[in-house]
Design a protein around this motif. Structure first.
Motif, PDB file in Angstrom:
ATOM      1  N   ASP A 206       0.851  -1.192   0.000  1.00 35.29           N
ATOM      2  CA  ASP A 206       0.000   0.000   0.000  1.00 35.29           C
ATOM      3  C   ASP A 206       0.891   1.249   0.000  1.00 35.29           C
ATOM      4  N   PHE A 207       0.657   2.137  -0.972  1.00 33.82           N
ATOM      5  CA  PHE A 207       1.519   3.311  -1.146  1.00 33.82           C
ATOM      6  C   PHE A 207       1.472   4.231   0.079  1.00 33.82           C
ATOM      7  N   GLY A 208       0.276   4.477   0.613  1.00 31.57           N
ATOM      8  CA  GLY A 208       0.130   5.364   1.767  1.00 31.57           C
ATOM      9  C   GLY A 208       0.854   4.835   2.985  1.00 31.57           C
ATOM     10  N   GLU A 209       0.705   3.539   3.247  1.00 34.89           N
ATOM     11  CA  GLU A 209       1.379   2.921   4.393  1.00 34.89           C
ATOM     12  C   GLU A 209       2.893   2.946   4.207  1.00 34.89           C
ATOM     13  N   ALA A 210       3.320   2.721   2.960  1.00 38.75           N
ATOM     14  CA  ALA A 210       4.757   2.730   2.667  1.00 38.75           C
ATOM     15  C   ALA A 210       5.354   4.112   2.930  1.00 38.75           C
ATOM     16  N   GLN A 211       4.605   5.169   2.541  1.00 37.61           N
ATOM     17  CA  GLN A 211       5.071   6.527   2.782  1.00 37.61           C
ATOM     18  C   GLN A 211       5.164   6.831   4.281  1.00 37.61           C
ATOM     19  N   ALA A 212       4.172   6.385   5.038  1.00 36.23           N
ATOM     20  CA  ALA A 212       4.170   6.597   6.491  1.00 36.23           C
ATOM     21  C   ALA A 212       5.361   5.891   7.145  1.00 36.23           C
ATOM     22  N   LEU A 213       5.640   4.675   6.682  1.00 37.14           N
ATOM     23  CA  LEU A 213       6.781   3.922   7.215  1.00 37.14           C
ATOM     24  C   LEU A 213       8.100   4.615   6.875  1.00 37.14           C
ATOM     25  N   ALA A 214       8.162   5.148   5.649  1.00 38.01           N
ATOM     26  CA  ALA A 214       9.376   5.847   5.220  1.00 38.01           C
ATOM     27  C   ALA A 214       9.636   7.069   6.094  1.00 38.01           C
ATOM     28  N   GLN A 215       8.581   7.798   6.438  1.00 41.66           N
ATOM     29  CA  GLN A 215       8.721   8.963   7.311  1.00 41.66           C
ATOM     30  C   GLN A 215       9.179   8.560   8.711  1.00 41.66           C
ATOM     31  N   GLN A 216       8.669   7.445   9.206  1.00 41.75           N
ATOM     32  CA  GLN A 216       9.099   6.957  10.513  1.00 41.75           C
ATOM     33  C   GLN A 216      10.580   6.584  10.501  1.00 41.75           C
ATOM     34  N   VAL A 217      11.025   5.978   9.402  1.00 40.27           N
ATOM     35  CA  VAL A 217      12.438   5.599   9.273  1.00 40.27           C
ATOM     36  C   VAL A 217      13.314   6.840   9.297  1.00 40.27           C
ATOM     37  N   VAL A 218      12.891   7.885   8.590  1.00 38.49           N
ATOM     38  CA  VAL A 218      13.662   9.140   8.558  1.00 38.49           C
ATOM     39  C   VAL A 218      13.772   9.740   9.962  1.00 38.49           C
ATOM     40  N   ALA A 219      12.653   9.735  10.696  1.00 39.50           N
ATOM     41  CA  ALA A 219      12.650  10.289  12.055  1.00 39.50           C
ATOM     42  C   ALA A 219      13.565   9.490  12.979  1.00 39.50           C
ATOM     43  N   ILE A 220      13.522   8.176  12.851  1.00 35.79           N
ATOM     44  CA  ILE A 220      14.371   7.324  13.697  1.00 35.79           C
ATOM     45  C   ILE A 220      15.845   7.511  13.346  1.00 35.79           C
ATOM     46  N   GLU A 221      16.139   7.637  12.063  1.00 35.72           N
ATOM     47  CA  GLU A 221      17.529   7.848  11.639  1.00 35.72           C
ATOM     48  C   GLU A 221      18.063   9.170  12.184  1.00 35.72           C
ATOM     49  N   ALA A 222      17.215  10.206  12.182  1.00 30.62           N
ATOM     50  CA  ALA A 222      17.633  11.500  12.719  1.00 30.62           C
ATOM     51  C   ALA A 222      17.905  11.388  14.219  1.00 30.62           C
ATOM     52  N   ALA A 223      17.047  10.663  14.933  1.00 28.99           N
ATOM     53  CA  ALA A 223      17.245  10.462  16.369  1.00 28.99           C
ATOM     54  C   ALA A 223      18.511   9.658  16.636  1.00 28.99           C
ATOM     55  N   ARG A 224      18.791   8.694  15.775  1.00 27.83           N
ATOM     56  CA  ARG A 224      19.987   7.869  15.945  1.00 27.83           C
ATOM     57  C   ARG A 224      21.255   8.691  15.711  1.00 27.83           C
ATOM     58  N   VAL A 225      21.220   9.562  14.714  1.00 28.84           N
ATOM     59  CA  VAL A 225      22.366  10.441  14.450  1.00 28.84           C
ATOM     60  C   VAL A 225      22.626  11.354  15.654  1.00 28.84           C
ATOM     61  N   ALA A 226      21.548  11.907  16.221  1.00 31.31           N
ATOM     62  CA  ALA A 226      21.681  12.784  17.386  1.00 31.31           C
ATOM     63  C   ALA A 226      22.254  12.026  18.585  1.00 31.31           C
ATOM     64  N   ALA A 227      21.792  10.779  18.778  1.00 31.94           N
ATOM     65  CA  ALA A 227      22.287   9.967  19.891  1.00 31.94           C
ATOM     66  C   ALA A 227      23.769   9.642  19.705  1.00 31.94           C
ATOM     67  N   ARG A 228      24.159   9.337  18.485  1.00 29.26           N
ATOM     68  CA  ARG A 228      25.571   9.036  18.213  1.00 29.26           C
ATOM     69  C   ARG A 228      26.451  10.266  18.422  1.00 29.26           C
ATOM     70  N   GLU A 229      25.948  11.421  17.998  1.00 34.49           N
ATOM     71  CA  GLU A 229      26.723  12.649  18.185  1.00 34.49           C
ATOM     72  C   GLU A 229      26.938  12.936  19.669  1.00 34.49           C
ATOM     73  N   GLN A 230      25.912  12.675  20.488  1.00 34.11           N
ATOM     74  CA  GLN A 230      26.065  12.873  21.930  1.00 34.11           C
ATOM     75  C   GLN A 230      27.085  11.892  22.504  1.00 34.11           C
ATOM     76  N   ILE A 231      27.135  10.685  21.961  1.00 29.82           N
ATOM     77  CA  ILE A 231      28.144   9.713  22.396  1.00 29.82           C
ATOM     78  C   ILE A 231      29.542  10.229  22.089  1.00 29.82           C
ATOM     79  N   TYR A 232      29.721  10.812  20.898  1.00 29.27           N
ATOM     80  CA  TYR A 232      31.034  11.366  20.535  1.00 29.27           C
ATOM     81  C   TYR A 232      31.431  12.492  21.489  1.00 29.27           C
ATOM     82  N   ILE A 233      30.456  13.354  21.810  1.00 21.40           N
ATOM     83  CA  ILE A 233      30.723  14.459  22.731  1.00 21.40           C
ATOM     84  C   ILE A 233      31.122  13.916  24.102  1.00 21.40           C
ATOM     85  N   ASP A 234      30.358  12.950  24.597  1.00 24.37           N
ATOM     86  CA  ASP A 234      30.642  12.384  25.920  1.00 24.37           C
ATOM     87  C   ASP A 234      31.985  11.648  25.939  1.00 24.37           C
TER      88      ASP A 234
END
Length: 249
Positions: A176-204
């Motif tokens: 389903d195209f709509g569901e696929a788009q929603a999942l893609a947006q969730q992946v983008v949000a999680i990837e952004a959160a993961r990048v932020a978490a990794r950056e904090q690890i580097y700082i620490d």
């Protein structure tokens, strides 16, 4: 001439710099970057035998360190609020507990750091032994906060990585195209959160050597500590810069 001046004064970079500087966090991280850069330069000049020049940079470092303690006088209460918010928020237990522990550790660090500031400006009369003891307690809380933050970052990164893989697999199999788009947006949000978490690890991972060295648990040179503090300050400033840029849109 007036047109050129207005273009410079009202340039977006200048405006964004002012927005960053208007925040306590922005000023603190700017002072911190200069403070630790001065620490590195003083170490370098001393290694070259230039004691007079090194003394100027050491004085700059010391005065900025004192000014930053004044800026942070209200921060302990902020960390208490963050600990309470974390306790009331819905989150994975390990991440929730580590967040609370980190905020409480920073509360202890900054509370004792305020006593160090009061002693340095002679508002409190403390014996050298008592002042040194308070400084050590402050650094212990700081070290504990960073270690807990590193643990939190590792746990959160592992969870986000697992969630990202699961969502990507669902996205690939979703028809389903709509569901696929929603999942893609969730992946983008999680990837952004993961990048932020990794950056904090580097700082620490860089910052942990500062209290560890102050406590005598590590034997890093002043040059390394200066560069480490400078880099983590720039990384934190970049976050403030991005936040200021987003708020102007």
């Amino acid at each position: 001439m007036a047109s050129i001046a207005s273009q410079v004064v009202f340039h977006p970079v200048v405006s964004q710099s002012l927005r960053v500087g208007n925040t306590t966090l922005g000023r603190d991280k700017t002072y911190r970057a200069v403070q630790y850069f001065a620490r590195f330069v003083a170490w370098y000049l001393l290694s070259k035998g230039k004691t007079v020049d090194a003394a100027r940079w050491n004085a700059l470092k010391s005065h900025l360190a004192l000014a930053r303690k004044l800026l942070r006088l209200g921060k302990p209460v902020e960390h208490l609020q963050l600990a309470l918010k974390a306790a009331m928020a819905a989150a994975p237990p390990a991440e929730q507990m580590s967040t609370i522990a980190r905020q409480l550790a920073y509360f202890g660090y900054l509370s004792f750091d305020a006593l160090v500031w009061a002693s340095n400006i002679k508002f409190l009369t403390l014996t050298p032994e008592t002042a040194q003891k308070i400084a050590r307690i402050s650094n212990r809380f700081w070290l504990a906060g960073i270690i807990v933050s590193l643990t939190h970052g590792a746990i959160k990164t592992a969870r986000l990585t697992k969630e990202a893989k699961s969502l990507k697999a669902q996205h690939m199999s979703e028809k389903d195209f709509g569901e696929a788009q929603a999942l893609a947006q969730q992946v983008v949000a999680i990837e952004a959160a993961r990048v932020a978490a990794r950056e904090q690890i580097y700082i620490d991972a860089l910052d942990v050597w500062l209290p560890a060295s102050a406590l005598g648990l590590a034997n890093m040179s002043e040059g390394f500590l200066g560069i480490a503090g400078f880099l983590t300050s720039i990384m934190a400033l970049r976050k403030s810069w991005a936040t200021a840029g987003a708020s102007s849109k």
